[in-house]
Design a protein around this motif. Structure first.
Motif, PDB file in Angstrom:
ATOM      1  N   PRO A  19      -0.298   1.007 -16.060  1.00 42.51           N
ATOM      2  CA  PRO A  19       0.381   2.073 -16.693  1.00 42.51           C
ATOM      3  C   PRO A  19       0.346   2.623 -18.098  1.00 42.51           C
ATOM      4  CG  PRO A  19       0.978   1.037 -14.907  1.00 42.51           C
ATOM      5  CD  PRO A  19       0.335   0.282 -15.100  1.00 42.51           C
ATOM      6  N   ARG A  20       0.647   1.555 -18.258  1.00 44.38           N
ATOM      7  CA  ARG A  20       0.693   1.211 -20.336  1.00 44.38           C
ATOM      8  C   ARG A  20      -0.641   1.737 -20.736  1.00 44.38           C
ATOM      9  NH1 ARG A  20       2.082  -4.521 -20.884  1.00 44.38           N
ATOM     10  NH2 ARG A  20       2.410  -4.083 -23.435  1.00 44.38           N
ATOM     11  N   LYS A  22      -2.722   3.471 -19.392  1.00 47.62           N
ATOM     12  CA  LYS A  22      -3.145   5.232 -19.352  1.00 47.62           C
ATOM     13  C   LYS A  22      -2.231   5.478 -20.749  1.00 47.62           C
ATOM     14  CE  LYS A  22      -3.752   5.193 -14.017  1.00 47.62           C
ATOM     15  NZ  LYS A  22      -3.246   5.333 -12.949  1.00 47.62           N
ATOM     16  N   ARG A  23      -1.077   5.337 -20.490  1.00 47.58           N
ATOM     17  CA  ARG A  23      -0.079   6.071 -21.638  1.00 47.58           C
ATOM     18  C   ARG A  23      -0.209   6.247 -22.503  1.00 47.58           C
ATOM     19  NH1 ARG A  23       5.496   3.973 -20.878  1.00 47.58           N
ATOM     20  NH2 ARG A  23       4.230   2.134 -21.956  1.00 47.58           N
ATOM     21  N   ASP A  26      -3.980   8.206 -23.269  1.00 47.41           N
ATOM     22  CA  ASP A  26      -3.118   9.200 -22.820  1.00 47.41           C
ATOM     23  C   ASP A  26      -2.965   9.917 -24.910  1.00 47.41           C
ATOM     24  OD1 ASP A  26      -3.823   9.216 -20.747  1.00 47.41           O
ATOM     25  OD2 ASP A  26      -1.715   9.513 -19.568  1.00 47.41           O
ATOM     26  N   VAL A  27      -1.717   9.323 -24.965  1.00 49.06           N
ATOM     27  CA  VAL A  27      -1.779   9.171 -26.498  1.00 49.06           C
ATOM     28  C   VAL A  27      -3.101   9.580 -27.582  1.00 49.06           C
ATOM     29  CG1 VAL A  27      -0.326   8.967 -28.094  1.00 49.06           C
ATOM     30  CG2 VAL A  27       1.213   8.932 -26.028  1.00 49.06           C
ATOM     31  N   ARG A  32      -3.594  14.029 -21.164  1.00 44.94           N
ATOM     32  CA  ARG A  32      -4.274  13.050 -19.380  1.00 44.94           C
ATOM     33  C   ARG A  32      -5.706  13.055 -18.551  1.00 44.94           C
ATOM     34  NH1 ARG A  32       0.623  11.195 -16.434  1.00 44.94           N
ATOM     35  NH2 ARG A  32       2.376  12.410 -17.336  1.00 44.94           N
ATOM     36  N   LEU A  95       4.346  12.937 -20.692  1.00 41.78           N
ATOM     37  CA  LEU A  95       3.824  11.594 -20.780  1.00 41.78           C
ATOM     38  C   LEU A  95       5.679  11.113 -20.718  1.00 41.78           C
ATOM     39  CD1 LEU A  95       1.245  11.475 -23.952  1.00 41.78           C
ATOM     40  CD2 LEU A  95       1.128  10.901 -20.935  1.00 41.78           C
ATOM     41  N   LEU A 124       4.464   3.639 -30.970  1.00 41.57           N
ATOM     42  CA  LEU A 124       4.670   3.739 -29.144  1.00 41.57           C
ATOM     43  C   LEU A 124       4.361   2.653 -28.392  1.00 41.57           C
ATOM     44  CD1 LEU A 124       3.641   5.066 -25.970  1.00 41.57           C
ATOM     45  CD2 LEU A 124       1.483   4.855 -26.770  1.00 41.57           C
ATOM     46  N   ASP A 129       6.019  -0.270 -25.887  1.00 40.01           N
ATOM     47  CA  ASP A 129       4.913  -1.037 -24.925  1.00 40.01           C
ATOM     48  C   ASP A 129       6.111  -2.514 -25.907  1.00 40.01           C
ATOM     49  OD1 ASP A 129       3.316  -0.165 -23.372  1.00 40.01           O
ATOM     50  OD2 ASP A 129       2.801   1.182 -24.804  1.00 40.01           O
TER      51      ASP A 129
END
Length: 186
Positions: A19-20, A22-23, A26-27, A32, A95, A124, A129
């Motif tokens: 999940p981390r 992916k974020r 994505d940025v 996405r 997001l 981010l 994170d």
């Protein structure tokens, strides 16, 4: 040690941080769809070249670094890869949606979208994170001081933006930055 033993030792860690990752992807990718493609290519590389992971190195720092390295590699023909981060308003805004709620913090999303890419990535990694400045610097291949400088510039930019607004509107934006129970001390 057999290759399979090493593979089995990093795979669960990569799965746990998906999940981390992916974020972050994505940025970097600007949305996405592009982020998922970037992450898929980076994960394929990490699993194929897992022997490059050195035991004792934080797996999350290594994995985030590899996603960032993959992104830079794909933009290597560009003079300034950071200038090519594409941010799609709709994708970027999603997001920050809170799961199971229809809440969107539009002033904060608009502020984040307006940040230069280097500041957005530093923000981010450190605040999203939880990386220390040193680890965020390792991921983005800059010094910890550069990460701190980017975050200071981001804070100054937010302060400037709030000073341009009527006091009541500025106070409402500040309120959105601190969820209930997490207010800054006066």
């Amino acid at each position: 040690m057999r290759a399979q033993d090493l593979y089995d030792s990093i795979r669960p860690g990569l799965v746990a941080m998906l999940p981390r990752l992916k974020r972050f992807a994505d940025v970097l990718g600007g949305g996405r769809e592009a982020g998922r493609g970037l992450l898929r290519r980076a994960l394929q590389y990490m699993l194929a070249e897992q022997h490059l992971y050195q035991r004792g190195t934080a797996l999350d720092v290594w994995a985030f670094s590899e996603v960032y390295r993959q992104w830079r590699h794909e933009l290597s023909g560009q003079a300034d890869p950071m200038a090519h981060i594409k941010v799609d308003d709709v994708d970027f805004g999603t997001l920050f949606d809170i799961e199971n709620e229809s809440y969107r913090d539009e002033p904060v999303i608009a502020f984040l979208m307006g940040l230069p890419p280097q500041q957005r990535l530093s923000l981010l990694l450190v605040y999203g994170d939880g990386f220390e400045h040193e680890d965020a610097g390792r991921i983005l291949d800059v010094s910890a001081e550069m990460i701190a400088s980017r975050l200071i510039r981001m804070s100054a930019s937010l302060s400037d933006r709030l000073n341009e607004r009527p006091p009541a509107q500025a106070a409402a934006i500040v309120e959105t930055l601190y969820p209930e129970g997490h207010r800054a001390s006066p």
